[in-house]
Design a protein around this motif. Structure first.
Motif, mmCIF file in Angstrom:
data_model
loop_
_atom_site.group_PDB
_atom_site.id
_atom_site.type_symbol
_atom_site.label_atom_id
_atom_site.label_comp_id
_atom_site.label_asym_id
_atom_site.label_seq_id
_atom_site.Cartn_x
_atom_site.Cartn_y
_atom_site.Cartn_z
ATOM 1 N N VAL A 171 0.830 -1.201 0.000
ATOM 2 C CA VAL A 171 0.000 0.000 0.000
ATOM 3 C C VAL A 171 0.869 1.258 0.000
ATOM 4 C CG1 VAL A 171 -1.659 1.346 1.351
ATOM 5 C CG2 VAL A 171 -1.968 -1.120 1.089
ATOM 6 N N GLU A 172 1.927 1.250 0.801
ATOM 7 C CA GLU A 172 2.817 2.409 0.848
ATOM 8 C C GLU A 172 3.462 2.666 -0.524
ATOM 9 O OE1 GLU A 172 4.280 2.263 5.548
ATOM 10 O OE2 GLU A 172 5.608 1.587 3.933
ATOM 11 N N THR A 173 3.769 1.585 -1.201
ATOM 12 C CA THR A 173 4.374 1.734 -2.533
ATOM 13 C C THR A 173 3.368 2.289 -3.532
ATOM 14 O OG1 THR A 173 5.871 -0.122 -2.108
ATOM 15 C CG2 THR A 173 5.535 0.529 -4.411
ATOM 16 N N LEU A 174 2.150 1.748 -3.528
ATOM 17 C CA LEU A 174 1.115 2.193 -4.465
ATOM 18 C C LEU A 174 0.727 3.648 -4.228
ATOM 19 C CD1 LEU A 174 -1.195 -0.963 -4.531
ATOM 20 C CD2 LEU A 174 0.463 -0.236 -6.265
ATOM 21 N N LEU A 175 0.710 4.050 -2.962
ATOM 22 C CA LEU A 175 0.306 5.422 -2.621
ATOM 23 C C LEU A 175 1.507 6.367 -2.579
ATOM 24 C CD1 LEU A 175 -2.335 4.769 0.191
ATOM 25 C CD2 LEU A 175 -2.712 5.135 -2.256
ATOM 26 N N ASP A 176 2.698 5.826 -2.800
ATOM 27 C CA ASP A 176 3.918 6.630 -2.771
ATOM 28 C C ASP A 176 4.042 7.405 -1.452
ATOM 29 O OD1 ASP A 176 6.304 7.591 -3.673
ATOM 30 O OD2 ASP A 176 5.433 9.267 -4.803
ATOM 31 N N VAL A 177 3.913 6.645 -0.355
ATOM 32 C CA VAL A 177 3.973 7.238 0.989
ATOM 33 C C VAL A 177 5.391 7.739 1.260
ATOM 34 C CG1 VAL A 177 3.759 6.756 3.460
ATOM 35 C CG2 VAL A 177 2.128 5.757 1.841
ATOM 36 N N PRO A 178 5.548 8.953 1.768
ATOM 37 C CA PRO A 178 6.881 9.499 2.081
ATOM 38 C C PRO A 178 7.610 8.635 3.109
ATOM 39 C CG PRO A 178 5.223 11.226 2.110
ATOM 40 C CD PRO A 178 4.478 9.939 2.016
ATOM 41 N N ASP A 179 8.930 8.662 3.053
ATOM 42 C CA ASP A 179 9.732 7.854 3.969
ATOM 43 C C ASP A 179 9.458 8.203 5.433
ATOM 44 O OD1 ASP A 179 10.849 6.613 1.808
ATOM 45 O OD2 ASP A 179 12.680 7.844 1.795
ATOM 46 N N GLY A 180 9.257 9.479 5.704
ATOM 47 C CA GLY A 180 8.991 9.899 7.084
ATOM 48 C C GLY A 180 7.714 9.280 7.624
ATOM 49 N N LEU A 181 6.648 9.300 6.807
ATOM 50 C CA LEU A 181 5.379 8.714 7.228
ATOM 51 C C LEU A 181 5.496 7.198 7.356
ATOM 52 C CD1 LEU A 181 2.402 8.961 7.902
ATOM 53 C CD2 LEU A 181 1.900 8.955 5.438
ATOM 54 N N LEU A 183 8.123 5.565 8.246
ATOM 55 C CA LEU A 183 8.824 5.309 9.499
ATOM 56 C C LEU A 183 7.874 5.430 10.686
ATOM 57 C CD1 LEU A 183 11.525 4.723 10.876
ATOM 58 C CD2 LEU A 183 11.938 7.192 10.953
ATOM 59 N N VAL A 184 6.984 6.401 10.639
ATOM 60 C CA VAL A 184 5.992 6.578 11.708
ATOM 61 C C VAL A 184 5.075 5.361 11.793
ATOM 62 C CG1 VAL A 184 3.979 7.913 12.435
ATOM 63 C CG2 VAL A 184 6.029 9.093 11.616
#
Length: 257
Positions: A171-181, A183-184
């Motif tokens: 999901v993080e990859t598909l949504l292109d979630v920032p590295d900071g988020l 990590l959270v």
């Protein structure tokens, strides 16, 4: 009469022996409290200081601590437990099961958990007549997560957790979630395992007890043996978990790339 010599739980290891004066000093310093597990020769298992005080068996809480006034238990071998147990009795004994000297549900929990039962006995508040892990913290679960689950043979939970981690990575990859988020999110998952680790493990042990009862009937000896086999820890599963963790990390890195 020879003064009783006491061992006390100090973090994840046992310390001692100390005599009456030494135990009094440790209480004044705060090293030994009402919740500290104690053991001396003649006791069947480790017990909290507060419990011993309430039962009027071995000790009384300072400032009127009087260990020698209590009658010694005779004919009962101390519980040695698993060799890796930091709270095992520091002398040899013929009976080595973690449940030695325990009865009823307490003995069943001890059979499932194994060597570290004194730790979980406190975390689950079993001496208070209840069984709950809520409101307690579990460092190994927080730091190791999936590896700890496999180590404790919680395979179903480990499979679900591994699936969740993989799903989150996708999901993080598909949504292109920032590295900071990202990590959270990872830290939040670790906190979740730390908060609920004791409760999850308690539920796992209770489920094993129910399953073992169903196949052993009323045979208490067979029940304890079955629980010992089903519970405890697994080094092999731990190694498998490490491999899974590496695979998940590799897949996550590949998806991110």
């Amino acid at each position: 009469m020879q003064e009783a010599q006491w061992w006390y739980a100090n973090g994840r290891q046992s310390s001692g022996p100390v005599g009456l004066a030494g135990l009094r000093q440790l209480q004044r310093e705060g090293t030994v409290t009402a919740r500290t597990l104690l053991w001396c020769e003649g006791m069947p298992s480790w017990r909290p200081l507060a419990e011993l005080d309430q039962a009027s068996t071995q000790v009384e809480v300072a400032p009127v601590l009087d260990i020698d006034a209590a009658p010694a238990a005779e004919g009962i071998a101390p519980s040695v437990g698993d060799p890796s147990d930091p709270y095992r009795a520091p002398v040899a004994a013929p009976e080595t099961a973690a449940a030695a000297g325990l009865e009823g549900e307490m003995a069943l929990y001890a059979s499932v958990v194994g060597g570290n039962f004194p730790i979980y006995r406190q975390r689950w508040r079993l001496d208070q007549g209840i069984a709950t892990g809520s409101g307690t913290w579990h460092w190994p679960a927080f730091l190791l997560g999936l590896i700890w689950m496999m180590y404790r043979k919680m395979y179903r939970l480990a499979a679900m957790w591994a699936g969740l981690l993989l799903l989150i990575s996708v999901v993080e990859t598909l949504l292109d979630v920032p590295d900071g988020l990202s990590l959270v999110i990872t830290f939040a998952l670790s906190i979740t395992t730390g908060i609920f680790g004791n409760s999850w493990y308690l539920a796992h042990c209770q489920r094993l007890i129910a399953q073992a009862r169903a196949v052993t009937g009323g045979d208490d000896a067979r029940l304890r043996s079955e629980l010992t086999a089903r519970g405890g820890t697994s080094v092999v599963a731990t190694l498998i978990a490490i491999v899974i963790a590496v695979v998940l990390s590799t897949v996550g890195a590949a998806l991110a790339g």
